[in-house]
Design a protein around this motif. Sequence first.
Motif, PDB file in Angstrom:
ATOM      1  N   PHE A 137     -70.727 -11.942  41.065  1.00  0.00           N
ATOM      2  CA  PHE A 137     -70.443 -10.736  40.295  1.00  0.00           C
ATOM      3  C   PHE A 137     -71.122  -9.560  40.998  1.00  0.00           C
ATOM      4  O   PHE A 137     -72.303  -9.635  41.337  1.00  0.00           O
ATOM      5  CB  PHE A 137     -70.967 -10.858  38.860  1.00  0.00           C
ATOM      6  N   SER A 138     -70.381  -8.487  41.198  1.00  0.00           N
ATOM      7  CA  SER A 138     -70.907  -7.340  41.951  1.00  0.00           C
ATOM      8  C   SER A 138     -71.147  -6.131  41.050  1.00  0.00           C
ATOM      9  O   SER A 138     -70.655  -6.061  39.930  1.00  0.00           O
ATOM     10  CB  SER A 138     -69.941  -6.959  43.072  1.00  0.00           C
ATOM     11  N   PHE A 139     -71.892  -5.166  41.593  1.00  0.00           N
ATOM     12  CA  PHE A 139     -72.181  -3.879  40.945  1.00  0.00           C
ATOM     13  C   PHE A 139     -72.907  -4.057  39.611  1.00  0.00           C
ATOM     14  O   PHE A 139     -72.564  -3.412  38.614  1.00  0.00           O
ATOM     15  CB  PHE A 139     -70.896  -3.069  40.732  1.00  0.00           C
ATOM     16  N   LEU A 140     -73.900  -4.943  39.584  1.00  0.00           N
ATOM     17  CA  LEU A 140     -74.617  -5.219  38.345  1.00  0.00           C
ATOM     18  C   LEU A 140     -76.080  -4.786  38.422  1.00  0.00           C
ATOM     19  O   LEU A 140     -76.669  -4.741  39.502  1.00  0.00           O
ATOM     20  CB  LEU A 140     -74.585  -6.718  38.019  1.00  0.00           C
ATOM     21  N   LYS A 141     -76.643  -4.482  37.268  1.00  0.00           N
ATOM     22  CA  LYS A 141     -78.091  -4.444  37.116  1.00  0.00           C
ATOM     23  C   LYS A 141     -78.514  -5.867  36.796  1.00  0.00           C
ATOM     24  O   LYS A 141     -77.937  -6.505  35.923  1.00  0.00           O
ATOM     25  CB  LYS A 141     -78.507  -3.523  35.961  1.00  0.00           C
ATOM     26  N   ALA A 142     -79.495  -6.378  37.493  1.00  0.00           N
ATOM     27  CA  ALA A 142     -79.899  -7.769  37.314  1.00  0.00           C
ATOM     28  C   ALA A 142     -80.374  -8.032  35.889  1.00  0.00           C
ATOM     29  O   ALA A 142     -80.873  -7.132  35.215  1.00  0.00           O
ATOM     30  CB  ALA A 142     -81.019  -8.110  38.304  1.00  0.00           C
ATOM     31  N   PRO A 143     -80.251  -9.283  35.414  1.00  0.00           N
ATOM     32  CA  PRO A 143     -80.691  -9.623  34.055  1.00  0.00           C
ATOM     33  C   PRO A 143     -82.198  -9.489  33.884  1.00  0.00           C
ATOM     34  O   PRO A 143     -82.947  -9.334  34.855  1.00  0.00           O
ATOM     35  CB  PRO A 143     -80.257 -11.094  33.903  1.00  0.00           C
ATOM     36  N   VAL A 150     -89.574 -15.844  41.786  1.00  0.00           N
ATOM     37  CA  VAL A 150     -89.341 -14.979  42.940  1.00  0.00           C
ATOM     38  C   VAL A 150     -90.035 -15.532  44.178  1.00  0.00           C
ATOM     39  O   VAL A 150     -91.171 -16.012  44.105  1.00  0.00           O
ATOM     40  CB  VAL A 150     -89.842 -13.546  42.661  1.00  0.00           C
ATOM     41  N   ASN A 151     -89.330 -15.465  45.324  1.00  0.00           N
ATOM     42  CA  ASN A 151     -89.917 -15.790  46.620  1.00  0.00           C
ATOM     43  C   ASN A 151     -89.419 -14.747  47.610  1.00  0.00           C
ATOM     44  O   ASN A 151     -88.229 -14.694  47.931  1.00  0.00           O
ATOM     45  CB  ASN A 151     -89.506 -17.201  47.065  1.00  0.00           C
ATOM     46  N   MET A 152     -90.324 -13.917  48.112  1.00  0.00           N
ATOM     47  CA  MET A 152     -89.924 -12.802  48.969  1.00  0.00           C
ATOM     48  C   MET A 152     -89.571 -13.214  50.383  1.00  0.00           C
ATOM     49  O   MET A 152     -88.966 -12.440  51.130  1.00  0.00           O
ATOM     50  CB  MET A 152     -91.050 -11.764  49.005  1.00  0.00           C
ATOM     51  N   ALA A 173     -80.115 -14.207  43.128  1.00  0.00           N
ATOM     52  CA  ALA A 173     -79.760 -12.951  43.790  1.00  0.00           C
ATOM     53  C   ALA A 173     -80.856 -12.584  44.783  1.00  0.00           C
ATOM     54  O   ALA A 173     -81.929 -13.182  44.797  1.00  0.00           O
ATOM     55  CB  ALA A 173     -79.589 -11.835  42.766  1.00  0.00           C
ATOM     56  N   ASN A 174     -80.572 -11.598  45.637  1.00  0.00           N
ATOM     57  CA  ASN A 174     -81.595 -11.020  46.507  1.00  0.00           C
ATOM     58  C   ASN A 174     -82.543 -10.149  45.681  1.00  0.00           C
ATOM     59  O   ASN A 174     -82.122  -9.522  44.707  1.00  0.00           O
ATOM     60  CB  ASN A 174     -80.963 -10.148  47.594  1.00  0.00           C
ATOM     61  N   GLY A 183     -85.210 -11.825  50.310  1.00  0.00           N
ATOM     62  CA  GLY A 183     -85.916 -12.234  49.110  1.00  0.00           C
ATOM     63  C   GLY A 183     -85.014 -13.024  48.176  1.00  0.00           C
ATOM     64  O   GLY A 183     -83.786 -12.962  48.256  1.00  0.00           O
ATOM     65  N   CYS A 184     -85.633 -13.799  47.295  1.00  0.00           N
ATOM     66  CA  CYS A 184     -84.873 -14.667  46.391  1.00  0.00           C
ATOM     67  C   CYS A 184     -85.449 -14.584  44.983  1.00  0.00           C
ATOM     68  O   CYS A 184     -86.662 -14.666  44.788  1.00  0.00           O
ATOM     69  CB  CYS A 184     -84.934 -16.114  46.884  1.00  0.00           C
ATOM     70  N   VAL A 185     -84.567 -14.391  44.010  1.00  0.00           N
ATOM     71  CA  VAL A 185     -84.974 -14.464  42.605  1.00  0.00           C
ATOM     72  C   VAL A 185     -84.034 -15.436  41.902  1.00  0.00           C
ATOM     73  O   VAL A 185     -82.810 -15.366  42.069  1.00  0.00           O
ATOM     74  CB  VAL A 185     -84.965 -13.074  41.925  1.00  0.00           C
TER      75      VAL A 185
END
Length: 533
Positions: A137-143, A150-152, A173-174, A183-185
């Motif tokens: 899904f694109s153009f979103l504000k993350a939940p 998180v792992n940067m 997501a990044n 980064g990873c969340v």
Amino acid sequence: MDWDSIQWNPELKKNPVFEPFFVQTDEEVYYSFRSTGSVVSILRLDSTGSVYRLSWNSRSLQWVVMINVLKDQCNKYGLCGVHGVCNSDETVPCKCLKGFVPNSPQNWSRVDWSGGCRRRTSLNCSNGVGDDGFQKFSFLKAPDTTFAWVNMSMGLGECHIKCLNNCSCMAYANTDVRGSGSGCVLWFGDLVDIREFTAGGGQDLYVRMAASELEAQQGGSKKKKKRAAVVASVSVVAGILLVASTVWCFIVRTRMRQRGIGILPNGQEIAVKRLSGNSGQGLREFKNEIVLISKVQHRNLVKVLGCCIQREEMMLVYEYMPNKSLDNFIFDKERSQLLSWEKRFDIIIGIAQGLLYLHRDSRLRIIHRDLKAGNILLDGEMKPKISDFGLARTFGGDETEANTRRVVGTYGYMSPEYAAEGLFSMKSDVFSFGVLILEIVSGKRNKDFYLAGHDFNLLGHAWNLWNEDRALELVDEVFTVDVSIRSAVLRCTQVGLLCVQQHLDDRPTMPSVVMMLGSDSKFAAAQTTRFLL
């Protein structure tokens, strides 16, 4: 608040008073700010989730609101519930993520989205083994990241594998969307407080979905391609029939253009609104009008009979209004003589009742946003009907106002707060209605009004006459104000001035307006005086 390494959401930009900054280390993550001026300020988070920046006023010895971060309804935390997506540019702001359905369709139809959404197809995963996949899904504000990891140092590929191998991981997501992303969340549990940006921006979110659901979506794309091939074959046959009917259509269209209408087979006269290529109204406004007008029914709202959207061709079929729009009468020297004061008063009352229905009595609380003389149609008996809902917006729950960066409408009818800040509410419609009243009383356009030696528009001129006890001089010169209509003219002028007051809190609501217009003159005068003071 949300930070994607590029911008804040809601935005907390640098300004002369404070500079925001973001800190992220292995031990902690937090937002802070440093003062850049002499103003003392604080942030306040209230129980509704609204964030305010307050500054200390040494003169009044109290904290005053400097910035309200809650710019529109989508900034309200969790407005659309779990797995719901909010888009403030849409007529109905809440929808479910693709592949999800409302938990309670009945509540959603009542504009209550708090129950959120559930998966249409359940996940099939056990101990990290299953055939699930991910939908982008694109153009979103993350939940909301309350239950996130998180792992940067991870890339998106590693992030995908880690989430896939953990059945509790619902999305990834990044953390940094700059360049190719890094980064990873990971999100665990329900996804809450997602927002979609129509004009772009935001980031990509990969949501866990059942394999069968992903296949169904891909299959739908294949079906569309197959359907396109069938349509191409059928179009050849249709083309032959089209040639045969061209002459007949030309004759019918010529007659329709001459009369300005079309006629249904049952003999009913209709009006067709066709969206032209150079129209200021876009596809979104056109669809918005269809959705809203199909859900409301009132004697003072124009009735839609059907619609057509085919390729670039978009048409709405309305009931036919033989007397066209109000501006064709009140601003024309000859036709304005056909509008007696009694008829003008009936038109004012009719518009007020239609607007009251939109604000209070319809299933959806609707803000019209473009109320003007050109959008008031008149039937054969000169009864008014509000039309053109392309810019209208709905409010749900206890919502009373919203904010938009896309200010649309008609100059001369816009309320000050809407024109300057994009803030609209029922009170902005009330302002437009007040302008309409004064135009109907005077027979003059607000935006084109000119008085030698003065810079006032119609509203300023009306206020001056009222303050000098010369309000009757505002009345259209085509009729004489005798004793029988004097009180009604003054009452309408009072209500019109009340509706166009600078501050929205000083304007009445439509229930109060209808009450004042319909009451006896002494009671109405007392009520309007109370508001004006």
